[in-house]
Design a protein around this motif. Structure first.
Motif, short mmCIF file in Angstrom:
data_model
loop_
_atom_site.label_atom_id
_atom_site.label_comp_id
_atom_site.label_asym_id
_atom_site.label_seq_id
_atom_site.Cartn_x
_atom_site.Cartn_y
_atom_site.Cartn_z
N ILE A 116 93.89 -18.54 18.50
CA ILE A 116 95.55 -19.22 18.45
C ILE A 116 96.18 -18.77 17.87
CG2 ILE A 116 95.98 -21.62 18.11
CD1 ILE A 116 92.96 -22.08 18.02
N ALA A 117 97.80 -18.46 18.50
CA ALA A 117 98.88 -17.86 17.30
C ALA A 117 99.26 -19.45 16.37
CB ALA A 117 99.67 -17.26 17.85
N ARG A 144 86.87 -10.09 19.56
CA ARG A 144 86.97 -12.09 19.92
C ARG A 144 85.44 -12.11 20.21
NH1 ARG A 144 91.00 -13.43 23.96
NH2 ARG A 144 90.02 -14.85 23.90
N ASP A 145 84.65 -10.91 20.98
CA ASP A 145 83.38 -12.12 21.33
C ASP A 145 82.17 -11.55 19.63
OD1 ASP A 145 82.74 -9.19 20.26
OD2 ASP A 145 81.46 -8.38 21.72
N LYS A 146 83.08 -11.48 18.30
CA LYS A 146 82.25 -11.78 17.11
C LYS A 146 82.47 -13.21 16.83
CE LYS A 146 82.59 -7.14 16.32
NZ LYS A 146 83.19 -5.71 15.03
N TYR A 147 83.45 -14.20 17.30
CA TYR A 147 83.77 -14.90 16.85
C TYR A 147 83.98 -16.13 17.95
CZ TYR A 147 85.27 -11.95 13.01
OH TYR A 147 85.25 -11.23 11.85
N ASP A 148 83.69 -17.37 17.26
CA ASP A 148 84.67 -18.12 18.44
C ASP A 148 85.65 -19.15 18.13
OD1 ASP A 148 81.84 -19.66 19.12
OD2 ASP A 148 81.25 -19.12 16.55
N PHE A 149 86.24 -18.93 16.82
CA PHE A 149 87.60 -18.44 16.91
C PHE A 149 88.70 -17.87 15.95
CE2 PHE A 149 85.27 -22.82 16.45
CZ PHE A 149 86.15 -23.67 17.15
N VAL A 150 89.57 -17.30 16.47
CA VAL A 150 90.51 -16.12 16.05
C VAL A 150 91.68 -17.36 15.54
CG1 VAL A 150 91.68 -13.90 16.05
CG2 VAL A 150 89.25 -14.46 16.62
N LEU A 151 92.60 -17.04 14.61
CA LEU A 151 93.65 -17.69 14.68
C LEU A 151 94.73 -16.41 14.14
CD1 LEU A 151 92.27 -20.15 13.75
CD2 LEU A 151 93.01 -20.58 12.92
N ILE A 152 95.95 -16.57 14.08
CA ILE A 152 96.80 -15.52 13.44
C ILE A 152 98.04 -15.91 12.89
CG2 ILE A 152 98.25 -13.67 14.82
CD1 ILE A 152 96.69 -13.92 17.26
N ASP A 153 98.49 -16.50 11.81
CA ASP A 153 99.46 -16.95 11.65
C ASP A 153 101.08 -15.47 11.59
OD1 ASP A 153 100.34 -18.37 9.41
OD2 ASP A 153 100.76 -16.17 7.79
N ALA A 168 98.83 -11.35 22.04
CA ALA A 168 96.86 -11.40 21.66
C ALA A 168 96.51 -13.42 21.40
CB ALA A 168 96.72 -11.64 20.56
N ALA A 169 97.66 -13.76 22.01
CA ALA A 169 96.97 -15.46 21.79
C ALA A 169 96.76 -16.20 23.39
CB ALA A 169 97.94 -16.20 20.96
N LYS A 213 98.80 -20.62 26.60
CA LYS A 213 99.35 -21.79 26.78
C LYS A 213 99.55 -23.11 24.89
CE LYS A 213 94.84 -22.22 27.97
NZ LYS A 213 94.73 -20.81 28.47
N PHE A 214 100.00 -24.04 25.25
CA PHE A 214 100.49 -24.69 24.18
C PHE A 214 99.47 -25.38 23.82
CE2 PHE A 214 104.52 -23.87 25.53
CZ PHE A 214 105.44 -23.32 24.28
N LEU A 215 99.33 -25.89 22.64
CA LEU A 215 98.05 -26.38 22.00
C LEU A 215 98.67 -27.24 21.65
CD1 LEU A 215 94.88 -26.07 21.59
CD2 LEU A 215 95.38 -25.54 19.83
N GLY A 216 99.95 -27.51 20.66
CA GLY A 216 100.48 -28.59 20.51
C GLY A 216 101.23 -28.72 19.57
#
Length: 303
Positions: A18-19, A133-142, A157-158, A193-196
């Motif tokens: 998620i970016a 990414r296979d190590k995580y459930d979520f990756v957030l990019i600020d 990347a997102a 995709k737009f998450l929102g």
């Protein structure tokens, strides 16, 4: 389920990437990233990549002076080479933080790369994310608000884009800026995709303002981008106190709820904890936002 990657010969794994981005500074991007990451870490493994050299997330996590804070060196290498070295800072249980800092300022990246236009380099971050990414459930990019190349790198990347916006018209109009970045990377990452969009720093008592903000956002966005029902309230005292103490809103809310009553502390000769009363409401806003995020991600069940 795997999907084609914007990087050749790479397959996207299970984590949702998620970016968190906008094209205007001061829109709540870092605050939303840190607060949601802390709550998501209660559901699964989380990585936070801070591409903003101001290091606000380090303050939010309370790790600015951590010996593992490398000033953005690991992310600089990832942006330039496609490899993310190390495991970041363990900022919370299940939460690894890869810090930003001076090393990812545009001038620093250009000096190290010797490539003033970063030609062909905006996909390197995506390669680095695919490796972890296979190590995580979520990756957030600020994502930084004004560095086009780093915005492109984040969006390549997102899988998803989350956009916070304050209620002022300038911030809401800035939605067109980040939307234009999405169009620019569409060919390389058609599955983004737009998450929102989440309204940020909205007065809790101003019902008409809230209604107007939602109406304005709906008019700007149309059916193209979903708007979260969750609204992040204007709780400046809590936000300032959280950052000063290196606490997330849910942690501040718990501390406020369990703090010794003011009068008891005085009776014992202790210094009372002066914790903001708005912490619980702010934490509830973020909790609602994360619940909606998980539902849209299809991860509303326990991981």
């Amino acid at each position: 389920m795997a999907r084609p990657s914007p990087c050749p010969n790479l397959i996207v794994m299970a984590a949702s990437v998620i970016a968190v981005a906008t094209s205007k500074g001061g829109a709540g991007k870092s605050s939303v990233t840190a607060a949601t990451a802390g709550l998501l870490a209660q559901r699964g493994r989380v990585a936070v990549l801070e591409l903003d050299y101001q290091r606000d997330i380090a303050l939010d996590f309370g790790v600015l002076n951590d010996p593992g804070h490398d000033g953005g060196e690991s992310l600089s290498k990832a942006i330039l080479s496609g490899r993310l070295s190390g495991s970041g800072i363990s900022a919370r249980p299940n939460l690894d933080y890869f810090p930003g800092g001076p090393a990812i300022e545009p001038s620093s990246l250009m000096a190290v790369s010797g490539n003033p236009y970063w030609t062909g380099m905006d996909s390197k971050l995506a390669e680095a994310v695919e490796e972890i990414r296979d190590k995580y459930d979520f990756v957030l990019i600020d994502t930084p608000p004004s560095v086009r190349s780093l915005q492109h790198a984040s969006l390549l990347a997102a899988d998803w884009l989350l956009i916070p916006t304050p209620p002022d018209l300038g911030s809401m109009q800035a939605l067109f800026g980040i939307a234009s970045r999405v169009v620019e990377v569409e060919g390389a990452n058609p599955d983004l995709k737009f998450l929102g969009v989440v309204a940020f720093r909205i007065a809790t008592t101003a019902t008409k303002i809230r209604s107007d903000v939602r109406a304005n956002l709906n008019e700007i966005l149309g059916d193209a981008v979903p708007l979260f029902d969750a609204v992040i309230r204007d709780a400046q005292a809590t936000a300032v106190e959280c950052r000063a103490r290196g606490m997330l809103p849910n942690e501040m809310a718990h501390a406020a709820k369990t703090a010794e009553p003011f009068w008891k502390a005085l009776r014992k000769g202790k210094q009372p904890q002066n914790l903001p009363a708005s912490a619980e409401g702010l934490a509830a806003d973020y909790s609602q936002l994360v619940d909606e995020m998980l539902q849209r991600l299809g991860k509303n069940r326990a991981l």
